[in-house]
Structure formats: C-alpha cells, structure tokens
Design an enzyme around this catalytic site. Structure first.
Site, PDB file in Angstrom:
ATOM      1  CE  LYS A  38      -0.434   0.119   5.220  1.00 21.03           C
ATOM      2  NZ  LYS A  38      -1.328   0.135   6.275  1.00 21.03           N
ATOM      3  NE  ARG A 131      -5.112  -0.832  12.399  1.00 23.02           N
ATOM      4  CZ  ARG A 131      -4.269  -1.039  11.344  1.00 23.02           C
ATOM      5  NH1 ARG A 131      -3.551   0.208  11.126  1.00 23.02           N
ATOM      6  NH2 ARG A 131      -3.814  -2.033  10.860  1.00 23.02           N
TER       7      ARG A 131
END
Length: 356
Positions: A38, A131
C-alpha cells in the site's frame, strides 16, 4: 526528455535485495512474509521487484490496488477490515481478508456463495493497541459463530500493534495469540494454520530471536521498502535504507531573516508557529509541499542542509552551510520515512522513476 520534478526515484535492485534478505531471515524461523504494497500504491515495477525475491503473497488495504494483481499468480490478502459494501469485490480479488465483524463475514459468505468460492479469513484479535480486532475475551464466542457460516474458512488468528496505540509486540502479547489458537483448535476440533503476528514492528523479534514459536506470518511493508523495523526504528541488518529517494528542484534562493516580520497568526494549516532567531540565513525554496509529502519525514542527503518548514506547495530549506554551489534549478535529494513515502507515492504531482 529530461526528468520532471519533484520525483521519487526507486532503486528496484535494492528493493529486491531487502525483500530477499528479510524473506530469508523470516523463513529461517518458519515465518511466511506477506509483502504489504500500500505504501507505494501497488506500483507494479515495485511489486515485481519484491516477487522476484521469492515473496509468494502480497497484501494491500485497498481493493483498487488488489485489482492490479488479478493477473499475478501469487496469493492476495486484503489488509483493511472489509466494508460490507465491497464484499463481492473482496471475494473476487483477494484470497484472504482480515476480519473482526460477524455481519461483515456474513456478507462475505453471501458474496462467496454467489461466486461459488470459499473465502479464507483471519480473525483479528486486539492485543491492546486498540485498532482493529476482537477483544481476547470475545475470541472463542466469535469463532463459534464463524464456524457456522457457509463458504467461509477460518484459517487463523492475527493481530496488529504499533500502528495506532504504539504498543510494541513482545513474547507476552503475541503469546496470547498462540494460547488462543490452541484453545480454539481443541475446543472446535479444527486447525488454524496461520498465526499472523503483526507488521514490521514485529521484525525486531525475528532479528533477536525472541518471536514466539508458532507465529508463522508477518505482514511487512516498511521493513522491505525502507529497510527498518518499526518498534525501535533500527535498520534491518544487511538492508538498504535508501531504496527510495525524493528529489526536488530549487525555485528560489535568497538570504532572509529567520523570524517573520509582523503580528504572528495561524499558518495555512491552522497552526501558530514559533521561530528561533538565527539571524540572516540563506534559504532555498524547493517546489514541493505538504500536499505531496510529510515534511517531518524528510532528511536531506546533504548533512549541511536542514529543513525550515513548508507550506502546501513550498519546502523551505536552510542552505547557508551547504558546501555545494546551489542555484535556481539545482536538485536537492532527501531520504524519506514511511509517512513521507506514503504521501509522495500517493501524490499525482510527484513523478515516479524506477532504476533497475
């Protein structure tokens, strides 16, 4: 035709070298590497350089990037927790996805049925970084629901630390994944072949031989492209930290004061700045700014140059002590950190060049 600036120059041989070095290091511990693509927007020359090293699985957070891989024979993983609205594309373009929500997994099941596929999932466990992931006390009950969902195969447990809360992975928190794996395998009479032990922040444990036995997958991006582990920011042994270099062109050089004249208010980003009075300094403006880069992630390759700051379009440098003769049109080179690389590779205003 000459190069356009600003640009990122990528040394593909160094990327391949880093990937090969890290893969060998991990494989020695029976750990598979999912190469995270990414940060460079899954640009194919870089993906191919990594696959050349022997990596067999790529991972990305965005379906748009996974679509680029549809012709590749390697395994594909979706890193970001899937959106229900993209369930069909998740099943179509990825072999495996990381999950934490039952409703999403049911949507993946429906999509998998429609495509006549079995979709592999890794259940994410929150080990304290806060998270994504199921809390440890809820893992067993979540698995009891997953095993009843058709066309979905639970292949393992995973976790993510450091990225949000800054929690450093260690033998204690990663050890909880191993304990949960054993409990689930015994309680549900199934095998969980994958224990995905985090990202580049977990690599330091591979280096110093403390990673818990049983962790057999790491999802590595920064370690490969920038040659460093991310728990302590140290360079990975025998890896390059300069495979990606940012270059910018000077558009102005003038000697100016270091403290603005007038009443100080907010800058373009809503910050009220303070300035150290260093007298008159020679300042160079490079044609790149906060729209393209994370200024705090820049390190001039010339140690005699420092960064004053930046606006959205202009990077302001202190070149007073620079021994090279810089003029308007001169090119300045920078090493960049992960955040800066992410922004630069995403920016359409930054050219990308690949050196074999």
């Amino acid at each position: 035709m000459g190069k356009k600036y600003p640009c990122v120059e990528v040394n593909l041989k160094k990327v391949t070298h880093n990937a090969k070095t890290i893969l060998a290091m991990c494989n020695k511990k029976h750990i598979d590497v999912a190469a995270v693509t990414k940060v460079y927007c899954a640009e194919m020359p870089i993906v191919e350089a990594i696959l050349k090293a022997g990596v067999t699985q790529v991972a990305d957070s965005r379906i748009l990037n996974l679509k680029k891989f549809k012709e590749l024979s390697c395994k594909k993983m979706l890193l970001r927790i899937p959106m229900i609205s993209e369930a069909s594309e998740v099943v179509k373009y990825s072999d495996c996805s990381l999950n934490s929500e039952i409703d999403t997994i049911r949507s993946l099941s429906k999509a998998a049925k429609g495509l006549n596929k079995i979709h592999n999932i890794i259940l994410m466990v929150d080990l304290g970084d806060l998270r994504e992931g199921v809390m440890t006390n809820d893992v067993v009950s979540t698995v009891s629901k997953i095993v009843k969902i058709e066309n979905i195969k639970l292949i393992g447990l995973g976790t993510n630390v450091t990225c949000y809360g800054g929690v450093i992975p260690d033998s204690e928190n990663l050890g909880k994944l191993i304990d949960l794996k054993l409990e689930i395998e015994k309680g549900f009479n199934l095998k969980l072949p994958v224990i995905s032990g985090g990202n580049s922040s977990s690599l330091y444990m591979v280096i110093n031989d403390t990673i818990p036995k049983g962790v057999n997958q790491l999802r590595l991006g920064e370690a490969i492209v920038l040659g460093r582990e991310t728990s302590f920011g140290k360079t990975v042994p025998n890896c390059y930290d300069d495979a990606f270099i940012l270059k910018g062109e000077i558009v102005e050089i003038k000697s100016k004061p270091t403290v603005p004249t007038g009443t100080i208010g907010m800058d373009a980003f809503g910050n009220i700045l303070s300035f150290e009075n260093k007298g008159i300094r020679k300042r160079a403006i490079v044609a790149i700014g906060r729209q393209d880069i994370r200024v705090e992630g820049l390190t001039p390759m010339d140690n005699d140059i420092s960064v004053f700051g930046a606006s959205s379009d202009h990077l302001i440098l202190d070149v007073t002590d620079c021994k090279k003769q810089l003029i308007v049109g001169s090119i300045v080179e920078f090493k960049i950190d992960y955040g800066c690389l992410l922004a630069a590779m995403t920016s359409t205003y930054v050219e990308k060049y690949y050196n074999n």
